[in-house]
Design a protein around this motif. Sequence first.
Motif, PDB file in Angstrom:
ATOM      1  N   ASP A  92       0.812  -1.215   0.000  1.00 51.39           N
ATOM      2  CA  ASP A  92       0.000   0.000   0.000  1.00 51.39           C
ATOM      3  C   ASP A  92       0.848   1.268   0.000  1.00 51.39           C
ATOM      4  O   ASP A  92       0.305   2.375   0.092  1.00 51.39           O
ATOM      5  N   GLU A  93       2.160   1.114  -0.113  1.00 52.22           N
ATOM      6  CA  GLU A  93       3.053   2.271  -0.067  1.00 52.22           C
ATOM      7  C   GLU A  93       3.459   2.686  -1.476  1.00 52.22           C
ATOM      8  O   GLU A  93       3.835   1.859  -2.313  1.00 52.22           O
ATOM      9  N   LEU A  94       3.388   3.982  -1.759  1.00 51.39           N
ATOM     10  CA  LEU A  94       3.837   4.562  -3.016  1.00 51.39           C
ATOM     11  C   LEU A  94       5.066   5.407  -2.724  1.00 51.39           C
ATOM     12  O   LEU A  94       4.986   6.412  -2.022  1.00 51.39           O
ATOM     13  N   ARG A  95       6.202   4.992  -3.251  1.00 55.47           N
ATOM     14  CA  ARG A  95       7.456   5.690  -2.966  1.00 55.47           C
ATOM     15  C   ARG A  95       7.913   6.458  -4.191  1.00 55.47           C
ATOM     16  O   ARG A  95       8.048   5.897  -5.280  1.00 55.47           O
ATOM     17  N   GLU A  96       8.123   7.768  -4.003  1.00 50.50           N
ATOM     18  CA  GLU A  96       8.564   8.619  -5.115  1.00 50.50           C
ATOM     19  C   GLU A  96      10.044   8.406  -5.377  1.00 50.50           C
ATOM     20  O   GLU A  96      10.868   8.411  -4.473  1.00 50.50           O
ATOM     21  N   LEU A  97      10.386   8.270  -6.685  1.00 50.73           N
ATOM     22  CA  LEU A  97      11.765   8.050  -7.089  1.00 50.73           C
ATOM     23  C   LEU A  97      12.408   9.292  -7.698  1.00 50.73           C
ATOM     24  O   LEU A  97      13.627   9.405  -7.732  1.00 50.73           O
ATOM     25  N   GLY A  98      11.597  10.198  -8.196  1.00 52.52           N
ATOM     26  CA  GLY A  98      12.130  11.402  -8.835  1.00 52.52           C
ATOM     27  C   GLY A  98      11.061  12.100  -9.653  1.00 52.52           C
ATOM     28  O   GLY A  98       9.962  11.561  -9.852  1.00 52.52           O
ATOM     29  N   ARG A  99      11.399  13.290 -10.142  1.00 50.88           N
ATOM     30  CA  ARG A  99      10.457  14.081 -10.937  1.00 50.88           C
ATOM     31  C   ARG A  99      11.186  14.708 -12.112  1.00 50.88           C
ATOM     32  O   ARG A  99      12.393  14.969 -12.046  1.00 50.88           O
ATOM     33  N   GLU A 100      10.423  14.976 -13.166  1.00 46.33           N
ATOM     34  CA  GLU A 100      10.961  15.730 -14.291  1.00 46.33           C
ATOM     35  C   GLU A 100       9.823  16.399 -15.046  1.00 46.33           C
ATOM     36  O   GLU A 100       8.689  15.906 -15.056  1.00 46.33           O
ATOM     37  N   ALA A 101      10.118  17.521 -15.666  1.00 44.55           N
ATOM     38  CA  ALA A 101       9.111  18.246 -16.439  1.00 44.55           C
ATOM     39  C   ALA A 101       8.840  17.516 -17.745  1.00 44.55           C
ATOM     40  O   ALA A 101       9.752  16.959 -18.358  1.00 44.55           O
ATOM     41  N   PHE A 102       7.582  17.512 -18.155  1.00 41.16           N
ATOM     42  CA  PHE A 102       7.186  16.922 -19.435  1.00 41.16           C
ATOM     43  C   PHE A 102       7.113  18.034 -20.475  1.00 41.16           C
ATOM     44  O   PHE A 102       6.389  19.009 -20.298  1.00 41.16           O
TER      45      PHE A 102
END
Length: 299
Positions: free
Chosen positions: A133-143
């Motif tokens: 049930d855990e959602l772990r963020e790995l990173g972000r980038e602009a589209f």
Amino acid sequence: MPPLVSIVMRTKDRPVFVRRALRSIGSQTHTDWELIIVDDGGAPGVVDAVVAESSPLVRERTRIISHPVSLGRWQAANAGVGAARGDLLVLHDDDDSWAPEFLARAAAYLHEHPDRLGVVSRIEIVWEQRTGDELRELGREAFLPESVAPLLMDQQRFNQFVPIAFVYRRELHERLGLYDESLPVVGDWVFNTRVLELGALEYLDPAPLVYWHQRPSGIGVDGNSVIAASEDHRRTDALLRDEEFRRLVAREGAGAALYFERRLRETEELMKREFAALRKEALHPLRSAYRRLRNRFQK
């Protein structure tokens, strides 16, 4: 009195994602909305249980349409559109999310620009991984950070905006019809292209207000269609382009197509020769230096 905005969400057996999506919707500063969840063949009671544990605002404004068996993503979208009462529509995929001010900004823009067919938010990709049930963020980038607007000429290459980023006027379906149910994927690309053929669209703001969550390793119910169903995307894209090309040839004849294909081939061959010459020129000093060193150590 009907709400201003109708939000359509399609889902099937993904309660972890739906729970987050409901928090995203419930946190909107604009509150004149309704939510229609289309449960497309999921296990009975799963969606009802998630909605029941959400905030009172979400519970009272949500309707659930249940399909006993899965009909498909665009059939599910059209079921939600058919039940919608708002003048403005948006598809909120069950695994994506919004900034709290997104709906307020979109509604205000369309009120101030009655000539516009819809409006698109800039998008931020959120890479993540699910464990239980855990959602772990790995990173972000602009589209598409360099895009100045959702342009028709760019739309020919690939879809410039995903459903969650596009708030549009309901009348578009009266002019264009519903989403194409014959397509397993890319129905939004086809619909968005037809919208752009009718008129230009703009971005809401330089900053993204929409978060497109993607899971590179996700499979099964965790998968994103652009990743998990990449072969479907590739095949459907190719068949659609071939169909349009055939229509072009039927209307205009093959002469122009053959001419441009020849010119493109010549350009590709010229670029290959230029690249080979540049590569040879770049390597020439290295070869000379290597020969000098070799001769030096052989003495």
